[in-house]
Design an enzyme around this catalytic site. Structure first.
Site, PDB file in Angstrom:
ATOM      1  N   ASP A 117       2.381   1.686   3.268  1.00 10.95           N
ATOM      2  CA  ASP A 117       3.359   0.667   3.692  1.00 10.95           C
ATOM      3  C   ASP A 117       4.731   1.135   3.216  1.00 10.95           C
ATOM      4  OD1 ASP A 117       1.387  -1.186   4.625  1.00 10.95           O
ATOM      5  OD2 ASP A 117       1.110  -1.928   2.576  1.00 10.95           O
ATOM      6  N   HIS A 156       0.885  -1.160   0.000  1.00 13.03           N
ATOM      7  CA  HIS A 156       0.000   0.000   0.000  1.00 13.03           C
ATOM      8  C   HIS A 156       0.928   1.216   0.000  1.00 13.03           C
ATOM      9  CE1 HIS A 156      -3.014  -2.862   1.879  1.00 13.03           C
ATOM     10  NE2 HIS A 156      -3.526  -2.493   0.715  1.00 13.03           N
TER      11      HIS A 156
HETATM   12  C1  XLS Z   1      -9.133  -6.263   0.569  1.00 11.81           C
HETATM   13  C2  XLS Z   1      -8.127  -6.380  -0.460  1.00 11.81           C
HETATM   14  C3  XLS Z   1      -6.841  -5.631  -0.160  1.00 11.81           C
HETATM   15  C4  XLS Z   1      -6.118  -5.419  -1.439  1.00 11.81           C
HETATM   16  C5  XLS Z   1      -5.012  -4.427  -1.422  1.00 11.81           C
HETATM   17  O1  XLS Z   1     -10.132  -6.938   0.611  1.00 11.81           O
HETATM   18  O2  XLS Z   1      -7.881  -7.714  -0.737  1.00 11.81           O
HETATM   19  O3  XLS Z   1      -6.075  -6.318   0.773  1.00 11.81           O
HETATM   20  O4  XLS Z   1      -5.628  -6.608  -1.938  1.00 11.81           O
HETATM   21  O5  XLS Z   1      -5.453  -3.150  -1.248  1.00 11.81           O
END
Ligand code: XLS
Ligand code: MG
Length: 346
Positions: free
Chosen positions: A54, A51
């Protein structure tokens, strides 16, 4: 274990999570980013997904110059560890500015915030050396239908995507559809929706998709068919394998944990269509169970990859000739049992 497999593996720092849920606090101590990166390397994974915050913590409080500086430091850390960044995803669901949605918020100031933050994420992606911006559109939807106009929301999303595509000529947007949670209904719930909306943008070639197993199941769809659909368009640019036990909250269980045959079908379709041959990664968007002890905090990642590789072997050793004969004879009872016995092994 399969040898010489073409697959490259990836997870994100959020996949080593601490066990908090809406009803109780964490059950494991937090780990630093550096520790997580070290474990990723030790486990033999190839890449990390990020993210935006992150990669650059507290991003909203930092200047563009500071963000660049920190992204460059992270790139060096990854280079030194011999790892790469698979993607960057703007976290558009946490800030007070995204309570009513990000690109589809009813407040123009909030929409501006979402687009600016997405542009910063693209800058980070560029510095980290990836051309994939993942868009999990967490809050692009409604809790009540009357709160937003559906058609206007699509226009707003396309406008936002266009601004991102214009911001960087190389960036590719990988939409990660999910039908619900946190919203009642999301505007782009399936791969079909994601790829249809891509056609409305200024550069459809640069708008594709990421499929997550659990999200397909939550939409009542078969993940293997969703994978096949996206790959028919050459648009499966990333993959979040995990598992999900029915229509519940998003569980992010280890891959194959609930439905081993469904996992086999996903691996088989990836094998048949040569997923990974254009550099795509297999990512595990999995979490430890809340009951997991701190000392077992990495098991769900290692286990997911082990299961994946075992299923690659199963896909490769499946008797396709025998299956073809059964299909030609329309003996699907025998085909069904053949799959079951193949998975059970001797
Ligand atoms: C949430 C998503 C999230 C994405 C990344 O449900 O899976 O983790 O993969 O933003
Ligand atoms: Mg995901």
């Amino acid at each position: 274990m399969a040898t010489n497999h073409p697959y490259k593996f990836c997870f994100g720092p959020w996949n080593i999570s601490e066990g908090a849920d809406p009803y109780g606090p964490t059950t494991r101590p937090p780990q630093t980013f550096d520790w997580k990166l070290e474990q990723l390397k030790k486990l033999g994974f190839d890449a990390m997904m990020f993210h935006d915050d992150d990669a650059v913590p507290d991003i909203d409080t930092k200047s563009a110059v500071q963000i660049r500086k920190e992204a460059k430091e992270l790139k060096k850390k990854l280079d030194d560890a011999g790892l790469v960044a698979e993607m960057v995803a703007p976290r558009l669901w946490f800030s007070p500015m995204t309570i009513d949605g990000a690109y589809t918020s009813n407040d123009p100031k909030c929409r501006r915030y979402a687009i600016d933050r997405s542009r910063r994420s693209i800058d980070i992606a560029k510095i980290l050396g990836t051309d994939i911006l993942v868009l999990w559109l967490a809050r692009e939807g409604t809790y009540l239908r009357e709160a937003k106009k559906g058609r206007r929301s699509i226009v707003l999303m396309v406008e936002a995507f266009d601004q991102m595509l214009a911001h960087d000529k190389k960036i590719r947007l990988a939409i990660e559809p999910k039908p619900n949670e946190p919203m009642d209904h999301a505007y782009l719930p399936t791969i079909g929706h994601a790829l249809a909306v891509a056609q409305l943008t200024r550069d459809p070639k640069r708008v594709g998709a990421l499929i997550e197993t659990a999200h397909c199941i939550l939409a009542g769809l078969d993940p293997a068919d969703e994978i096949a659909f996206a790959m028919s368009f050459g648009k499966l640019w990333s993959l979040h394998l995990n598992d999900q036990n029915g229509l519940k909250y998003d569980q992010d269980k280890p891959f194959g944990s609930t439905n081993l045959r469904g996992a086999f079908d996903q691996v088989r379709v990836l094998e048949q269509n040569k997923y990974g041959s254009r550099g795509e990664y297999v990512c595990f968007d999995v979490h430890p169970f809340r009951t997991t002890k701190p000392e077992h905090t990495l098991a769900h990642l290692d286990n997911s990859r082990r299961t994946f590789l075992r299923l690659v072997e199963k896909a490769r050793s499946f008797d396709e000739t025998a299956a073809k004969k059964l299909i030609a004879a329309r003996d699907y009872q025998a085909l069904d049992q053949m799959v079951i016995e193949h998975l059970l092994g001797k």
